[in-house]
Design an enzyme around this catalytic site. Sequence first.
Site, short mmCIF file in Angstrom:
data_model
loop_
_atom_site.label_atom_id
_atom_site.label_comp_id
_atom_site.label_asym_id
_atom_site.label_seq_id
_atom_site.Cartn_x
_atom_site.Cartn_y
_atom_site.Cartn_z
N LYS A 1 0.85 -1.17 0.00
CA LYS A 1 0.00 0.00 0.00
C LYS A 1 0.89 1.23 0.00
O LYS A 1 2.00 1.14 0.52
CB LYS A 1 -0.95 0.04 1.19
CG LYS A 1 -0.41 -0.33 2.57
CD LYS A 1 0.73 0.40 3.21
CE LYS A 1 0.73 1.87 3.43
NZ LYS A 1 1.98 2.34 4.07
N TYR B 1 -4.42 4.29 6.14
CA TYR B 1 -4.98 3.34 7.11
C TYR B 1 -6.33 3.84 7.63
O TYR B 1 -7.26 3.06 7.85
CB TYR B 1 -4.02 3.11 8.29
CG TYR B 1 -2.88 2.20 7.94
CD1 TYR B 1 -3.04 0.82 7.92
CD2 TYR B 1 -1.63 2.71 7.61
CE1 TYR B 1 -1.99 -0.02 7.59
CE2 TYR B 1 -0.57 1.88 7.28
CZ TYR B 1 -0.76 0.52 7.27
OH TYR B 1 0.29 -0.31 6.93
P1 NDP Z 1 12.51 1.10 2.43
O1 NDP Z 1 13.12 2.36 1.99
O2 NDP Z 1 12.95 0.52 3.72
O3 NDP Z 1 12.74 -0.03 1.32
C1 NDP Z 1 12.39 0.17 0.00
C2 NDP Z 1 13.29 -0.68 -0.89
O4 NDP Z 1 12.89 -0.50 -2.23
C3 NDP Z 1 14.75 -0.29 -0.85
O5 NDP Z 1 15.46 -0.90 0.21
C4 NDP Z 1 15.24 -0.78 -2.18
O6 NDP Z 1 15.52 -2.17 -2.11
C5 NDP Z 1 14.02 -0.64 -3.08
N1 NDP Z 1 14.11 0.50 -3.98
C6 NDP Z 1 14.03 0.44 -5.32
N2 NDP Z 1 14.14 1.65 -5.86
C7 NDP Z 1 14.28 2.52 -4.84
C8 NDP Z 1 14.43 3.92 -4.80
N3 NDP Z 1 14.44 4.69 -5.89
N4 NDP Z 1 14.56 4.50 -3.58
C9 NDP Z 1 14.53 3.75 -2.46
N5 NDP Z 1 14.39 2.42 -2.48
C10 NDP Z 1 14.28 1.79 -3.66
O7 NDP Z 1 10.95 1.32 2.42
P2 NDP Z 1 9.85 0.46 3.17
O8 NDP Z 1 10.24 -0.96 3.13
O9 NDP Z 1 9.57 1.06 4.48
O10 NDP Z 1 8.55 0.73 2.25
C11 NDP Z 1 8.39 0.09 1.00
C12 NDP Z 1 6.89 0.00 0.67
O11 NDP Z 1 6.24 -0.75 1.67
C13 NDP Z 1 6.16 1.34 0.61
O12 NDP Z 1 5.22 1.32 -0.44
C14 NDP Z 1 5.45 1.43 1.95
O13 NDP Z 1 4.27 2.21 1.90
C15 NDP Z 1 5.15 -0.03 2.21
N6 NDP Z 1 5.06 -0.32 3.64
C16 NDP Z 1 3.98 -1.01 4.10
C17 NDP Z 1 3.87 -1.31 5.43
C18 NDP Z 1 2.71 -2.11 5.92
O14 NDP Z 1 2.56 -2.25 7.12
N7 NDP Z 1 1.89 -2.66 5.05
C19 NDP Z 1 4.86 -0.87 6.40
C20 NDP Z 1 6.00 -0.18 5.81
C21 NDP Z 1 6.07 0.08 4.48
P3 NDP Z 1 16.69 -2.82 -2.98
O15 NDP Z 1 17.94 -2.21 -2.48
O16 NDP Z 1 16.57 -4.26 -2.66
O17 NDP Z 1 16.42 -2.53 -4.42
#
Ligand code: NDP
Length: 373
Positions: A139, A224
């Site tokens: 989401k 949410y």
């Molecule tokens: P993070 O920044 O921790 O991780 C995102 C990952 O996406 C990065 O580590 C990277 O992984 C990849 N990525 C690819 N392109 C980019 C870019 N341009 N900039 C940054 N990262 C990039 O974010 P979150 O994990 O916190 O959030 C990711 C998604 O999950 C969002 O859409 C957020 O809304 C959702 N979310 C949902 C939650 C829930 O409870 N349902 C809770 C937290 C987040 P890599 O290095 O492997 O490419």
Amino acid sequence: MKSRRKFLQNITGSVIAIPFLSKIEYLESFKNIKDRSYDGPVLRVAIMGLGSYGTRVADAMKDCTKAKLVGVISGTPSKITAWQAKYNIPEKNCYNYENYDSIKSNPDIDAVYIITPNALHKDAAIRVAKAGKHVISEKPMSINAKDGQEMIAACKKANVKLLVGYRMHFEPKTLEVLRMRKDGEFGKVLFFQGLSGFQIGDPTQWRLKRESSGGGAMMDIGIYSINGARYMIGDEPIWVTAQETKTNKEKFKGGIDETIQFQLGFPSGAVASCLSTYSMNNLDRFFLNAEKGFAELQPSTGYGPIKGKTNKGELDYPHVTHQTVQMDRMAEIILEGKQPTVPVDGEEGLKDLKIIDAIYSAIKSGKKVSLSL
Ligand code: NDP
């Protein structure tokens, strides 16, 4: 890890103690304990985006019965190596953002769970669908309704399922409140309050860059309250009004909303009043008021334990790991065609995006915006 039997023994007392629990939904909630005797179909999942939430999902999936993490898609080679070792992922199931279209010819992956910044969900979903794999998107499903519609169309065309990571739709206390409301135990619903927020830190993170996030707190946490208003009231809103305030114009610039208050009107006359913010902690509360009773969930959407009570007493369900239950249920939806109590499909994600579009539009115009979901 507790054995399934021991766990059930531990919680049996609370089933008996709380007379209004729905036993079916209650027992359903324990599927987060890995059932080692299960030999039915298993959803083989690759996670795209090995960040903070991706890691949480991967860890939670270790306890899944019907879903299994088998692959990764990442832009960071060192993470791929670390995940291969930690989660036992074979080299042939590892991809980067340039080559993952070739997942099409990998028969060992059924679905890709997209856990990247919001603005990247749409293109990734379309590519995954074209590769013939089911799509699970975090989401918000995308950053506006138009993109959401494109995702739905692409998945439909490719004949793959599109699901959104709405983990609260499988949370036992939440489901029990919904059961009570559906069974008429609260009477006519009159009002919902949703408070969703946290104080965001690092000003350089993608969440504060519109090209990655598509917006501010509303996209991230306010959603949410939007989604909660819909499932707690059990209907779709027909209008929205919204007001935005900012205390830090430097940090929350370029189309990043800090705090938005919004109101949703429902056909029955029920109203939702909600707050979405990036500048207040301890803001995670749902309150449903109805003619004969009330339900309160606080915390309502955090990773848990969710706490809840109604006019009939505490909701005494045990904590489950949301992402474990979610992935097992999503496997059932994708592989067995099961229907969840509250949908988690693309249409569900699209409704929230239409409301977000309408909220931004209401802020801009200062007027009430009609909704047709
Ligand atoms: P993070 O920044 O921790 O991780 C995102 C990952 O996406 C990065 O580590 C990277 O992984 C990849 N990525 C690819 N392109 C980019 C870019 N341009 N900039 C940054 N990262 C990039 O974010 P979150 O994990 O916190 O959030 C990711 C998604 O999950 C969002 O859409 C957020 O809304 C959702 N979310 C949902 C939650 C829930 O409870 N349902 C809770 C937290 C987040 P890599 O290095 O492997 O490419």
